[in-house]
Design an enzyme around this catalytic site. Structure first.
Site, short mmCIF file in Angstrom:
data_model
loop_
_atom_site.label_atom_id
_atom_site.label_comp_id
_atom_site.label_asym_id
_atom_site.label_seq_id
_atom_site.Cartn_x
_atom_site.Cartn_y
_atom_site.Cartn_z
N TRP A 157 1.40 2.06 -8.70
CA TRP A 157 1.73 3.36 -9.31
C TRP A 157 3.13 3.29 -9.93
CZ3 TRP A 157 1.74 8.50 -5.96
CH2 TRP A 157 1.74 9.59 -6.81
N SER A 159 -5.13 2.50 3.97
CA SER A 159 -5.24 1.90 2.63
C SER A 159 -5.30 0.38 2.74
CB SER A 159 -4.04 2.35 1.79
OG SER A 159 -4.07 1.77 0.52
N THR A 205 2.99 0.73 -4.95
CA THR A 205 3.59 -0.28 -5.83
C THR A 205 3.02 -0.22 -7.24
OG1 THR A 205 3.24 -1.65 -3.87
CG2 THR A 205 4.35 -2.69 -5.74
N LYS A 260 0.80 -1.23 0.00
CA LYS A 260 0.00 0.00 0.00
C LYS A 260 0.83 1.29 0.00
CE LYS A 260 -3.26 -1.10 -0.67
NZ LYS A 260 -3.41 -1.76 -2.02
N PHE A 307 -3.35 9.91 -10.90
CA PHE A 307 -4.36 9.04 -10.29
C PHE A 307 -5.60 8.95 -11.19
CE2 PHE A 307 -8.02 8.29 -7.54
CZ PHE A 307 -7.61 7.15 -6.87
N ALA A 309 0.32 8.72 -15.68
CA ALA A 309 0.58 8.17 -14.34
C ALA A 309 -0.17 8.94 -13.25
CB ALA A 309 2.08 8.18 -14.05
N MET A 330 -4.87 6.90 -14.36
CA MET A 330 -4.64 5.47 -14.08
C MET A 330 -5.94 4.78 -13.70
SD MET A 330 -0.97 5.08 -12.15
CE MET A 330 -1.37 3.46 -11.52
N HIS A 389 7.36 -7.42 -2.21
CA HIS A 389 7.22 -6.90 -0.85
C HIS A 389 8.25 -7.54 0.07
CE1 HIS A 389 3.64 -4.76 -1.85
NE2 HIS A 389 2.80 -5.77 -1.82
N TYR A 418 6.04 8.11 -1.60
CA TYR A 418 4.72 8.30 -2.23
C TYR A 418 4.40 9.80 -2.25
CZ TYR A 418 -0.39 7.83 -2.68
OH TYR A 418 -1.69 7.92 -3.09
N ARG A 457 5.75 5.19 2.14
CA ARG A 457 4.60 6.11 2.30
C ARG A 457 4.36 6.28 3.79
NH1 ARG A 457 -1.51 4.71 0.02
NH2 ARG A 457 -2.33 6.84 0.14
P1 A3P Z 1 -5.23 4.50 -1.30
O1 A3P Z 1 -5.86 3.21 -0.82
O2 A3P Z 1 -4.88 5.41 -0.15
O3 A3P Z 1 -6.05 5.20 -2.33
P2 A3P Z 1 -0.03 -0.38 -3.61
O4 A3P Z 1 -0.01 -0.29 -5.08
O5 A3P Z 1 1.32 -0.43 -3.00
O6 A3P Z 1 -0.95 -1.44 -3.15
O7 A3P Z 1 -0.61 1.02 -3.08
C1 A3P Z 1 -1.95 1.36 -3.32
C2 A3P Z 1 -2.18 2.81 -2.98
O8 A3P Z 1 -1.55 3.63 -3.98
C3 A3P Z 1 -3.67 3.15 -3.00
O9 A3P Z 1 -3.84 4.14 -1.99
C4 A3P Z 1 -3.82 3.72 -4.41
O10 A3P Z 1 -4.94 4.53 -4.59
C5 A3P Z 1 -2.52 4.51 -4.53
N1 A3P Z 1 -2.19 4.87 -5.92
C6 A3P Z 1 -2.08 4.06 -6.99
N2 A3P Z 1 -1.83 4.76 -8.11
C7 A3P Z 1 -1.78 6.07 -7.74
C8 A3P Z 1 -1.57 7.30 -8.44
N3 A3P Z 1 -1.39 7.35 -9.75
N4 A3P Z 1 -1.57 8.44 -7.72
C9 A3P Z 1 -1.77 8.43 -6.39
N5 A3P Z 1 -1.99 7.30 -5.67
C10 A3P Z 1 -2.00 6.14 -6.34
#
Ligand code: A3P
Length: 290
Positions: A50, A130, A48, A45, A221, A219, A224, A100, A185, A122
């Site tokens: 992203w 998250s 990754t 969380k 949010f 890229a 994506m 991980h 992050y 993060r």
């Molecule tokens: P939230 O649950 O706070 O929204 P991982 O990929 O390590 O599992 O992390 C997931 C977190 O990264 C989620 O957080 C997700 O929304 C956030 N995330 C993924 N892509 C993103 C982007 N382009 N910009 C910002 N946050 C992003």
């Protein structure tokens, strides 16, 4: 309370989900590394998916211009979850893996500074919140409906990937063993373009201004979330309950404030924030402080 054995098992002091096995994890010590390989290492969380998408966009022109439609999991497989490892050898160079794993369980050659590692952290309150929501959505994680109980498990490291602090501390304190780039992050959120440039420099990849613009645009949010590959929308039904959430949930800094009570925040600070002071990272807890 110990985590349920229906979901997690412990291997060398670290919690894994049942999608992998001790035998497979044993084999990773000898995993054959290529010098051009890139590993995205994170605590869950922390960004990754992203970072996976950013690397796909930087490295693969066909991903960037939409001429190839490859699932993120195929493009950047998960190292320790041996879902498709037969295909690893056939991935185009540079191969990119997500993991991980804690620093001490990665392939030996990675610890000998072969290949590159990008480690993303993060702030742990946002990670925890998250993670809490993610546990409802992903079938291989135990759903803990009560946030208070989830928080106690998180603070005790009784979740997949164990203790957040140990993970981050481990990677940072062994940085010299690796060819590693650290990102947060929050810095990606604050200035995505600079973060993409940092990654390009680390990889020795030169993009034109237009290519760079295109990576940054795709890229964000919002963009994506619209892209089924980037949002992991094609996961099998036995892995994700789509009506209960999505990989890209809120994507903000400071969302923990919407879930944690004042008392929970104080408890968190007492257990974890004090111990974090030795970490060489300045965390941003609030979007207004960025
Ligand atoms: P939230 O649950 O706070 O929204 P991982 O990929 O390590 O599992 O992390 C997931 C977190 O990264 C989620 O957080 C997700 O929304 C956030 N995330 C993924 N892509 C993103 C982007 N382009 N910009 C910002 N946050 C992003």
């Amino acid at each position: 309370m110990e985590p349920s054995k229906d979901y997690l098992f412990k291997y060398k002091g670290f919690y894994f989900s049942l999608e992998t096995s001790p035998e497979y994890l044993d084999s990773l010590e000898d995993f054959e590394i290529k010098d051009s390989d890139i590993f995205i290492a994170t605590y869950p969380k922390s960004g990754t998916v992203w970072t996976q998408n950013i690397l796909s966009l930087i490295i693969h022109e066909g991903h960037r211009n939409g001429t190839e439609n490859m699932e993120t999991l195929d493009r950047i497989p998960w190292l320790e979850y041996n879902i498709k490892n037969a295909a690893y050898a056939n991935l185009p160079s540079p191969r990119v893996f997500a993991t991980h794993l804690p620093y001490y369980l990665v392939p030996r050659d990675l610890r000998n500074k072969r290949a590159r590692v990008i480690y993303v952290t993060r702030n742990p309150k946002d990670v925890m919140v998250s993670y809490y929501h993610f546990s409802k959505f992903i079938c291989t994680l135990e759903e803990v409906p009560d946030f208070n109980i989830f928080m106690e498990r998180f603070l005790a490291g009784k979740v997949l990937a164990s203790s957040w602090l140990d993970h981050v501390e481990g990677w940072y304190s062994h940085a010299e063993d690796f060819n590693i780039l650290f990102l947060t992050y929050e810095e990606m959120k604050k200035d995505l373009r600079s973060a993409v440039l940092k990654i390009c420099n680390f990889l020795g990849k030169k993009l034109s201004e237009e290519e760079l613009d295109s990576v940054v645009r795709q890229a964000t949010f919002e963009n994506m979330r619209k892209d089924p590959r980037a949002n992991y929308e094609n996961l099998p039904e036995n892995l994700a309950e789509k009506n209960k959430g999505s990989f890209l949930r809120k994507g903000t800094v400071g969302d923990w404030k919407n879930t944690m009570t004042v008392a929970q925040n104080e408890r968190f600070d007492k257990v974890l924030t004090e111990k974090m002071k030795t970490l060489p990272i300045k965390f941003t807890w609030d979007i207004n402080n960025m």
